[in-house]
Design a protein around this motif. Sequence first.
Motif, PDB file in Angstrom:
ATOM      1  N   GLU A   6      32.403  46.899  37.385  1.00 49.62           N
ATOM      2  CA  GLU A   6      33.721  45.727  36.756  1.00 49.62           C
ATOM      3  C   GLU A   6      33.497  44.958  37.965  1.00 49.62           C
ATOM      4  OE1 GLU A   6      37.951  46.474  35.110  1.00 49.62           O
ATOM      5  OE2 GLU A   6      36.954  48.147  35.291  1.00 49.62           O
ATOM      6  N   ILE A   7      33.662  45.248  38.863  1.00 50.70           N
ATOM      7  CA  ILE A   7      33.786  43.902  39.974  1.00 50.70           C
ATOM      8  C   ILE A   7      32.730  43.157  39.834  1.00 50.70           C
ATOM      9  CG2 ILE A   7      34.171  43.602  42.921  1.00 50.70           C
ATOM     10  CD1 ILE A   7      35.650  46.669  42.266  1.00 50.70           C
ATOM     11  N   ARG A   8      31.256  44.009  39.857  1.00 44.82           N
ATOM     12  CA  ARG A   8      30.550  42.970  39.923  1.00 44.82           C
ATOM     13  C   ARG A   8      29.891  41.753  39.030  1.00 44.82           C
ATOM     14  NH1 ARG A   8      26.636  47.094  42.349  1.00 44.82           N
ATOM     15  NH2 ARG A   8      27.010  47.170  44.565  1.00 44.82           N
ATOM     16  N   ALA A   9      30.858  42.577  37.723  1.00 44.12           N
ATOM     17  CA  ALA A   9      30.822  41.461  36.967  1.00 44.12           C
ATOM     18  C   ALA A   9      32.324  40.261  36.737  1.00 44.12           C
ATOM     19  CB  ALA A   9      31.048  41.847  35.718  1.00 44.12           C
ATOM     20  N   LEU A  10      32.701  40.895  37.710  1.00 40.69           N
ATOM     21  CA  LEU A  10      33.983  39.786  38.542  1.00 40.69           C
ATOM     22  C   LEU A  10      33.407  38.553  38.972  1.00 40.69           C
ATOM     23  CD1 LEU A  10      37.083  41.716  39.514  1.00 40.69           C
ATOM     24  CD2 LEU A  10      36.759  39.742  37.401  1.00 40.69           C
ATOM     25  N   SER A  11      32.140  39.307  40.318  1.00 41.83           N
ATOM     26  CA  SER A  11      32.118  38.074  41.293  1.00 41.83           C
ATOM     27  C   SER A  11      31.407  37.528  39.949  1.00 41.83           C
ATOM     28  CB  SER A  11      31.466  38.861  41.690  1.00 41.83           C
ATOM     29  OG  SER A  11      30.019  39.121  41.827  1.00 41.83           O
ATOM     30  N   GLY A  12      30.800  37.637  39.006  1.00 38.68           N
ATOM     31  CA  GLY A  12      30.154  35.902  38.709  1.00 38.68           C
ATOM     32  C   GLY A  12      30.824  35.347  38.244  1.00 38.68           C
ATOM     33  N   LYS A  13      31.745  35.257  38.527  1.00 41.52           N
ATOM     34  CA  LYS A  13      33.406  34.323  37.881  1.00 41.52           C
ATOM     35  C   LYS A  13      33.653  33.472  38.916  1.00 41.52           C
ATOM     36  CE  LYS A  13      34.851  37.310  34.136  1.00 41.52           C
ATOM     37  NZ  LYS A  13      35.926  37.573  33.613  1.00 41.52           N
ATOM     38  N   TYR A  14      33.021  34.148  39.843  1.00 41.40           N
ATOM     39  CA  TYR A  14      33.629  33.167  41.743  1.00 41.40           C
ATOM     40  C   TYR A  14      32.143  32.320  41.720  1.00 41.40           C
ATOM     41  CZ  TYR A  14      37.554  35.319  40.181  1.00 41.40           C
ATOM     42  OH  TYR A  14      38.874  35.460  39.096  1.00 41.40           O
ATOM     43  N   PRO A  15      32.564  31.336  42.591  1.00 40.06           N
ATOM     44  CA  PRO A  15      31.455  30.727  43.423  1.00 40.06           C
ATOM     45  C   PRO A  15      31.282  31.042  44.585  1.00 40.06           C
ATOM     46  CG  PRO A  15      33.582  29.558  43.641  1.00 40.06           C
ATOM     47  CD  PRO A  15      33.729  30.244  42.832  1.00 40.06           C
ATOM     48  N   ASP A  16      31.521  32.244  45.549  1.00 40.19           N
ATOM     49  CA  ASP A  16      30.720  33.099  46.600  1.00 40.19           C
ATOM     50  C   ASP A  16      31.832  34.259  46.034  1.00 40.19           C
ATOM     51  OD1 ASP A  16      33.727  32.811  47.027  1.00 40.19           O
ATOM     52  OD2 ASP A  16      33.273  31.356  49.302  1.00 40.19           O
ATOM     53  N   ARG A  17      31.235  35.460  46.916  1.00 36.67           N
ATOM     54  CA  ARG A  17      32.425  36.893  46.493  1.00 36.67           C
ATOM     55  C   ARG A  17      33.213  37.427  47.242  1.00 36.67           C
ATOM     56  NH1 ARG A  17      26.231  38.344  49.250  1.00 36.67           N
ATOM     57  NH2 ARG A  17      27.953  38.088  51.255  1.00 36.67           N
ATOM     58  N   ARG A  18      33.506  36.292  48.264  1.00 36.63           N
ATOM     59  CA  ARG A  18      34.898  36.316  48.734  1.00 36.63           C
ATOM     60  C   ARG A  18      35.893  36.226  47.308  1.00 36.63           C
ATOM     61  NH1 ARG A  18      37.231  36.626  54.291  1.00 36.63           N
ATOM     62  NH2 ARG A  18      39.098  35.958  53.813  1.00 36.63           N
ATOM     63  N   GLY A  19      35.685  34.883  46.683  1.00 32.86           N
ATOM     64  CA  GLY A  19      36.407  34.394  45.305  1.00 32.86           C
ATOM     65  C   GLY A  19      37.205  35.355  44.877  1.00 32.86           C
ATOM     66  N   ALA A  20      36.190  36.679  44.524  1.00 31.43           N
ATOM     67  CA  ALA A  20      36.380  37.709  43.683  1.00 31.43           C
ATOM     68  C   ALA A  20      37.636  38.657  44.470  1.00 31.43           C
ATOM     69  CB  ALA A  20      35.296  37.692  42.913  1.00 31.43           C
ATOM     70  N   LEU A  21      37.922  38.750  45.494  1.00 32.80           N
ATOM     71  CA  LEU A  21      38.459  39.941  46.621  1.00 32.80           C
ATOM     72  C   LEU A  21      39.623  40.341  45.689  1.00 32.80           C
ATOM     73  CD1 LEU A  21      38.221  41.750  47.945  1.00 32.80           C
ATOM     74  CD2 LEU A  21      38.665  40.008  50.420  1.00 32.80           C
ATOM     75  N   LEU A  22      40.614  39.041  45.634  1.00 30.01           N
ATOM     76  CA  LEU A  22      42.151  38.990  44.989  1.00 30.01           C
ATOM     77  C   LEU A  22      41.857  40.749  43.954  1.00 30.01           C
ATOM     78  CD1 LEU A  22      44.399  36.731  46.048  1.00 30.01           C
ATOM     79  CD2 LEU A  22      43.850  38.804  47.269  1.00 30.01           C
ATOM     80  N   PRO A  23      41.127  39.446  42.344  1.00 33.00           N
ATOM     81  CA  PRO A  23      41.010  40.068  41.533  1.00 33.00           C
ATOM     82  C   PRO A  23      40.486  41.901  41.711  1.00 33.00           C
ATOM     83  CG  PRO A  23      40.035  37.972  41.978  1.00 33.00           C
ATOM     84  CD  PRO A  23      40.060  38.162  42.931  1.00 33.00           C
ATOM     85  N   ALA A  24      39.387  41.647  42.214  1.00 31.08           N
ATOM     86  CA  ALA A  24      38.240  42.953  42.377  1.00 31.08           C
ATOM     87  C   ALA A  24      39.259  44.115  42.977  1.00 31.08           C
ATOM     88  CB  ALA A  24      37.391  42.631  43.490  1.00 31.08           C
ATOM     89  N   LEU A  25      40.241  43.976  44.593  1.00 34.95           N
ATOM     90  CA  LEU A  25      41.434  45.399  44.456  1.00 34.95           C
ATOM     91  C   LEU A  25      42.561  45.082  43.046  1.00 34.95           C
ATOM     92  CD1 LEU A  25      42.108  42.824  47.625  1.00 34.95           C
ATOM     93  CD2 LEU A  25      41.167  45.409  47.550  1.00 34.95           C
ATOM     94  N   TYR A  26      42.359  44.024  42.151  1.00 33.71           N
ATOM     95  CA  TYR A  26      43.507  44.637  41.293  1.00 33.71           C
ATOM     96  C   TYR A  26      42.992  45.670  40.336  1.00 33.71           C
ATOM     97  CZ  TYR A  26      47.299  40.650  41.616  1.00 33.71           C
ATOM     98  OH  TYR A  26      48.390  40.290  42.020  1.00 33.71           O
ATOM     99  N   VAL A  27      41.541  45.788  40.522  1.00 37.49           N
ATOM    100  CA  VAL A  27      40.572  46.302  39.619  1.00 37.49           C
ATOM    101  C   VAL A  27      41.563  47.727  40.308  1.00 37.49           C
ATOM    102  CG1 VAL A  27      38.307  47.001  38.974  1.00 37.49           C
ATOM    103  CG2 VAL A  27      39.032  44.795  38.584  1.00 37.49           C
TER     104      VAL A  27
END
Lengths: 151, 867
Positions: A6-27
Amino acid sequence: MDIVDEIRALSGKYPDRRGALLPALYVVQKEAGWLSQEALDTVSRALNLPQATVKGVATFYSMYKHRPMGRHLIQLCTNVACMIMGAERLVDLLKEKYGLEPGGTTGDGRFSLVVMECIGACDRAPAMLVDTDFHAGLTADNIFRILEEYE
Amino acid sequence: MIKVTIDGREIELEHPVTVLEAAKQAGIAIPTLCYFEGLTPFGGCRLCLVEVEKLPKLQTSCTLMTADGMVVRTETDQIRAARRSMLEFLLINHPLDCPYCDKAGECELQDLVARYGPEAGRFAEGKRRHPESFDDPIIVRNMERCVLCTRCVRMCNDLQGSYSISVTGRGSHSFVEPFSGGRYDCEYCGNCLTVCPVGAIMSRLHRHSYRPWFVEKETETVCGFCGVGCSMVLQMRENSIIRAIPRRGIGFNEGLLCVRGRFGYEYVEGGEELTTPLMKVDGELRQVSWEDAVSFVVKRLREIRDEFGGGAVGAIASGRCTNEDNYMLQKLVRFILGSNNIDSAARNYYAPAELYLERIFGQGITANLISGIANSDGVFVAGGDPTAINPILGLQVRSVWRSGGRVIVLGVPGGLKRFIPYELTPVPYSEEIVLSAIVGRLLEDKPLRGENAALEAKLRSLRIPSDDELGATGVSSEDIVRVAGDLSSMTTPVVVIGPDVVQRKRASKSLFLLGAIAYLTNARIFLLAERPNYQGLLDMGCLPELLPGGRPVELEMFRHKTEEALGMKAPEEKGLNLFEMIEAAAAGRLKALYVMGENPLFNIPDSAKVEKALENLDLLVVQDVHLTETARIADVVLPATAWPEKEGTFTNLERRLQRVRKARRGKMASYGRDDWKILADIAERLGMTKTYHRVEDVWEEIMHVSALHTGLGYEEIAGGSALWPYYGEPLRGMEGDFPVEGLDELPEVTVPEKPYLMIDRPLYHSGTFSRRSKALLGIHPGPSLVISPLLAERHGLSDGDKARISNGRGVLELKVKLDGDIPDNQVFLANTFEGFGAMGLIGFGTDSVLGSIYIDDNTVRVEKVLR
């Protein structure tokens, strides 16, 4: 879907991995209601970000919890408008009825209470969030009717 | 051209720099706290505020770029008032426990407050409390003192690339912490200690044991741990090392050190150093006088030489001794005793690999600048983790990634894991196939240039693996296309070669293939060196086939040159190498072995075989700092001085000659004697006519004998830029033909039932010295078997359980450590801890082309030990 996927799928939506950090923390917070060291480590591995970086970000924002929370999180505003409209009385009532202190959790693990700053609902004060639901125009009567809906 | 006026002075600048830097160039010092040279500017402390005309507010000079016509003032009443206010804010929470803070006296906050005030704070509320953390063995963290300049975080992330700490929480509850909140479990480079301006992050090694003004003497020297050769300053008090610190401006390490360099020095003061010579009497080592020990060695060496000839004598030199020490050992053995049997542990991989690459490309092919790696746009690493073997070189590799270059690692990436775009981990012993495939693919993109005929001829007959053959390695043909594509796109690449690719069967082919990658992509080659003076061993003639200065023994013309310079004769035929000496000792052909600063019983595979061979000698002399495993079975043990007591030179892996200086001297220093002095004494008694009074005398002779060192006195070396080949280009162009084993063959990939035991090369320990350092033991206290979670699961093992590994060579029981990054069919054990050396369970053979060892027969049975 497994949480890492789920987190990896999220990270595809952002220009870099760091961008996905906040939503990943919510997950991961959604799973247990709070972020344990293990949960932070899961995010770190899933996004291949350093553990310390993940922790630095996670501890900066108040919406991430770092100790176990009740099943439902009450976030009650006691800022100026809500205070004038009786929010502090509501805090006392919560204590009387559930033994719930600001920053605390009920003994049965049902509710946690966080007294927070303005949530932008001054026109209908006092207001609160229960989990992600918004409730305004609270009174000594309706607050418990609302809360009884949350098991 | 940019013109700015700072404090009334006109400054002309070629390129725009920050106001702070421009002022510095003009000799105007602006106070700073969060600024640290080399780190990204942060602008957080607001102490470097300056007035700029036409700008309404004070500006932070560390972040403000200069512009033409700018007029800046750095010290006005308004600025001083602002600085005073900023400091008052910082002191709201700072505990002012200066009387017992170790930083007092070199604290930047203290100095600034002394200069700008305030006299008293107006904040009446209490200070924040946060207990000092003693959870870590090395670093004590006092976050009440922290001023949140984030210098440590920027150092950790941007320069060290460890990403181990970060600012947690926010507001007045912000603290700099590692992930665990307690122990750091980081790379322990200690570079955060260098940058902390206050006493928030401090070393425990010298806690409350000194004040900065207690430092009586500073000695600038070169680290004694690995082949990078970082410069450092030893701060001394009463002959004891208080601290080992780096300093910007000295050495190419630019103010950075690694864990071994910064914290590992304690082994020299551990109390276990040898104090007197020892001699075996009735099967037991007894203390004897220097005179008795030396005259016994002289007598026995003479007897053995006279009875069996010089060929019955051999010597093992040391990569942790200086050039002068090694030169003298070589002189004793070669010119006094008449034997070319001299070699060292550099034989394990460094020496044969370098000599082989030089045969392909010419002398000096690996003489490249470490600091140049950062300027390249891509790195290919094979055979070892540079961030563990040569940490400061590893940082350069990481910085290539940071500036947008590609880092490709063949094998387990270790400390480079975060810096690579994809992994390339073939099954063990199939690297040769993967390298062949990469070269095959590269040949499609990169035409042969005709510069190296011998190499190109061999490339044409190279067998390129088919997709099926490649498949067995676990690396797909898509991976190869990707790697080759990345390599092709690099314009200034670097190839880093570590020990593991060399310690394989058919090492010549792997080296040839790596050389071919370097040739095709026009890359510079770096050879990782585990010991500080591996290169010096080669240059000093501590090889059975080379004389000092790299002159081949067997070429008469070269030998004569050396003999003429010295006025002494060397044997005409090349001698036995390290492994041949072991064989010869076992067979009774070698009678005497002189071991200086090396521990062959521990550092050569198949310890049982080595022990048997050494037991068979008539005379075993060991000259070392401690009573090592080898010293215990010696006939005579001579105590030598350790690294901070030595005066001399090391040659690092880029062939930079650097001065090692004596920091400890006098009564409190160890009882050992300088290695070269002991050897010169023995040589004199055996008939050498020359007398050496000082170490400079030895160096002068080296300058005279070795063409590589001509004209390079200690004064020139002290400048730090004495690289050989010194003036101008590397001595290339010696290409001739060279042998490669198995060009048209590919190894069969077999996956054994039992896992392979591989040599772990951990960051915290590099050998038998590091295991005597209390600090390093605090971080990494004992042996552990590193295994993959999958293997652990199969054997019912979890982290910290005890496992038994065994094969025909022995049995070890030790704790396991799970590591998700290592492959399933390999277990890793370091060759560090006494009784737990990996070498004991590893078999070896000798490579027919290189004369190096290849590791063989190293599978082990793994079982859980039930309590």
